[in-house]
Enzyme design. Structure first.
Site, short mmCIF file in Angstrom:
data_model
loop_
_atom_site.label_atom_id
_atom_site.label_comp_id
_atom_site.label_asym_id
_atom_site.label_seq_id
_atom_site.Cartn_x
_atom_site.Cartn_y
_atom_site.Cartn_z
N CYS A 97 0.82 -1.22 0.00
CA CYS A 97 0.00 0.00 0.00
C CYS A 97 0.85 1.27 0.00
O CYS A 97 0.33 2.37 -0.16
CB CYS A 97 -0.96 -0.01 1.18
SG CYS A 97 -1.88 -1.55 1.30
N HIS A 112 -3.38 6.76 2.36
CA HIS A 112 -3.81 5.45 1.86
C HIS A 112 -5.21 5.16 2.38
O HIS A 112 -5.51 5.38 3.56
CB HIS A 112 -2.81 4.39 2.33
CG HIS A 112 -3.29 2.99 2.11
ND1 HIS A 112 -3.83 2.58 0.92
CD2 HIS A 112 -3.32 1.92 2.95
CE1 HIS A 112 -4.17 1.30 1.03
NE2 HIS A 112 -3.87 0.88 2.24
N ASN A 145 -10.29 -0.55 -0.23
CA ASN A 145 -8.83 -0.47 -0.14
C ASN A 145 -8.24 -1.14 -1.38
O ASN A 145 -8.39 -2.35 -1.55
CB ASN A 145 -8.38 -1.17 1.15
CG ASN A 145 -6.87 -1.23 1.31
OD1 ASN A 145 -6.12 -0.93 0.37
ND2 ASN A 145 -6.43 -1.61 2.49
C1 LIG Z 1 -9.90 -4.75 10.24
C2 LIG Z 1 -10.57 -3.72 11.12
C3 LIG Z 1 -11.63 -2.99 10.35
C4 LIG Z 1 -11.22 -4.43 12.30
O1 LIG Z 1 -11.81 -3.47 13.14
P1 LIG Z 1 -11.54 -3.50 14.71
O2 LIG Z 1 -12.31 -2.42 15.28
O3 LIG Z 1 -10.06 -3.48 14.95
O4 LIG Z 1 -12.15 -4.89 15.10
P2 LIG Z 1 -11.60 -5.93 16.19
O5 LIG Z 1 -10.66 -6.88 15.56
O6 LIG Z 1 -11.14 -5.18 17.41
O7 LIG Z 1 -12.93 -6.68 16.56
C5 LIG Z 1 -13.99 -6.03 17.23
C6 LIG Z 1 -15.20 -6.94 17.28
O8 LIG Z 1 -15.72 -7.10 15.93
C7 LIG Z 1 -15.73 -8.49 15.59
N1 LIG Z 1 -15.32 -8.60 14.19
C8 LIG Z 1 -14.08 -8.73 13.68
N2 LIG Z 1 -14.13 -8.76 12.34
C9 LIG Z 1 -15.41 -8.65 12.01
C10 LIG Z 1 -16.10 -8.61 10.78
N3 LIG Z 1 -15.45 -8.67 9.60
N4 LIG Z 1 -17.45 -8.47 10.79
C11 LIG Z 1 -18.11 -8.39 11.96
N5 LIG Z 1 -17.51 -8.42 13.16
C12 LIG Z 1 -16.19 -8.55 13.19
C13 LIG Z 1 -14.74 -9.15 16.51
O9 LIG Z 1 -15.06 -10.50 16.70
C14 LIG Z 1 -14.91 -8.35 17.78
O10 LIG Z 1 -16.06 -8.79 18.45
P3 LIG Z 1 -16.13 -8.80 20.08
O11 LIG Z 1 -16.01 -7.36 20.47
O12 LIG Z 1 -17.45 -9.40 20.33
O13 LIG Z 1 -14.97 -9.63 20.52
C15 LIG Z 1 -9.52 -2.71 11.65
O14 LIG Z 1 -8.71 -3.32 12.60
C16 LIG Z 1 -8.63 -2.12 10.59
O15 LIG Z 1 -9.08 -1.43 9.69
N6 LIG Z 1 -7.30 -2.30 10.74
C17 LIG Z 1 -6.29 -1.66 9.93
C18 LIG Z 1 -6.41 -2.02 8.49
C19 LIG Z 1 -5.30 -1.39 7.71
O16 LIG Z 1 -4.96 -0.25 7.87
N7 LIG Z 1 -4.69 -2.14 6.85
C20 LIG Z 1 -3.59 -1.60 6.12
C21 LIG Z 1 -2.96 -2.64 5.37
S1 LIG Z 1 -3.60 -2.63 3.77
#
Ligand SMILES: CC(C)(COP(=O)(O)OP(=O)(O)OC[C@H]1O[C@@H](n2cnc3c(N)ncnc32)[C@H](O)[C@@H]1OP(=O)(O)O)[C@@H](O)C(=O)NCCC(=O)NCCS
Length: 334
Positions: free
Chosen positions: A124, A259, A290
């Site tokens: 990215c 990004h 993305n």
């Molecule tokens: C991936 C992303 C959207 C997940 O969001 P988050 O807020 O961190 O989510 P978490 O992993 O903390 O999970 C929170 C809750 O949602 C749930 N969850 C995780 N993925 C899920 C999904 N796809 N759909 C629904 N629920 C989901 C989890 O089980 C958790 O549930 P709980 O609270 O009951 O335990 C986020 O972490 C993100 O955008 N990360 C950075 C991505 C990035 O910049 N990538 C760059 C490289 S290209």
């Protein structure tokens, strides 16, 4: 015996981006179409990521096709004759062949044969890396006009049952023509890597494992929270360093083009950089998703379509992702 003196070349003092081109996958895929296999909801995806739909290409359209379409638009808008382009860099992680490169084929397709051409993998951050390379090569006389493309068909490397990243990803290509300038148009790039966090985002298997039947077709995975925290804390610092390297402040910017990874990361950046309301922030993620290396040029292209008055203003662009790698620079918008 006197040794002959070597000549080393140098080029123009400054470079700038002349024009941009864009191509998005033709299908707008809404959250509803993806939530079944990952037990998610439209509301969760919108709240956590800001994504409403993502652009995805059909089976018959390749990353190479998207790259070619974006490149043709950028070249046409730049006014530079394609045969004058002597450097083509494609930033990509989704070429379906290890070799040949996409860049050599694109160069030929757009009329830039026999330009120097190669693909570069900085995920990215790939577009920011490629802009840094084009700028440096032109200023050292290694090339006169460069075509820089970020091109991805990430839908080829998603597992629809994966909850960690699959729902974020889209397909598209963004291209820029870069050439000499009378005034500075691309400030010094702040770039780097942290391979100790290589496992935080990337493919879940190798092609050899796939061949040997010990792994599925490799697809992308991430430790969302690890990447999120790194992005918000470390990347805000890198963005500030890029402003310092350019000798400007957030208040001097016309636009901020991070990004397009997550709307919450974009909002957090804007807060930490204390950007004034006058700075227009790219939010292409809402309908494109993305698109890794394509995300910054696609977002820039949209911004200039929607706000033509930004042309000639300063934009801070920052890419970050698998590696981990990052790259940021301030540019003058074409
Ligand atoms: C991936 C992303 C959207 C997940 O969001 P988050 O807020 O961190 O989510 P978490 O992993 O903390 O999970 C929170 C809750 O949602 C749930 N969850 C995780 N993925 C899920 C999904 N796809 N759909 C629904 N629920 C989901 C989890 O089980 C958790 O549930 P709980 O609270 O009951 O335990 C986020 O972490 C993100 O955008 N990360 C950075 C991505 C990035 O910049 N990538 C760059 C490289 S290209």
């Amino acid at each position: 015996m006197t040794r002959p003196t070597l000549q080393q070349s140098h080029g123009p003092a400054y470079t700038r981006i002349y024009a941009l081109g864009a191509a998005r996958g033709e299908n707008a895929v809404p959250n509803e179409e993806l939530i079944g296999p990952i037990n998610s909801s439209d509301e969760w995806i919108q709240q956590r990521t800001g994504i409403i739909t993502r652009a995805r290409a059909g089976a018959e359209v390749s990353a190479l096709d998207l790259a070619t379409e974006a490149a043709k638009e950028a070249i046409e808008r730049s006014g530079v004759a394609p045969e004058l382009i002597d450097l083509v860099i494609v930033a990509t992680i989704s070429n379906v062949q290890q070799t040949p490169s996409m860049a050599a084929v694109v160069a030929d397709r757009v009329g830039a044969n026999p330009a120097a051409a190669y693909d570069s993998n900085a995920a990215c951050a790939g577009y920011a890396y490629a802009v840094a390379q084009a700028d440096a090569l032109i200023r050292t006389g290694g090339a006169h006009y460069a075509l820089v493309i970020g091109a991805e068909k990430l839908s080829d490397v998603v597992d629809p049952t994966d909850r960690s990243i699959s729902f974020l990803l889209g397909d598209g290509a963004g291209a820029a023509v870069i050439g000499p300038s009378d005034t500075p148009g691309i400030a010094r790039t702040v770039w780097g890597s942290d391979g100790s966090k290589a496992a935080a985002v990337g493919m879940n298997g190798t092609l050899v494992e796939f061949r040997d039947g010990t792994a599925e077709w490799p697809t992308l995975r991430q430790e969302g929270q690890t990447v999120f925290r790194w992005a918000v804390w470390d990347m805000a610092k890198v963005a500030k360093q890029a402003l310092d390297a350019a000798g400007v402040t957030g208040a001097d910017l016309a636009a901020f083009i991070p990004h397009q990874a997550n709307m919450r990361i974009i909002d957090e950046f804007a807060k930490q950089l204390k950007l004034p309301d006058s700075v227009v922030i790219a939010r292409d993620i809402a309908t494109t998703g993305n698109t890794s290396a394509a995300s910054i040029p696609l977002a820039t292209h949209r911004l200039l379509e929607e706000h033509p008055e930004l042309s000639g203003g300063l934009a801070l662009q920052i890419g970050f992702g698998a590696g981990l790698v990052f790259g940021a620079q301030v540019v003058v918008l074409p």
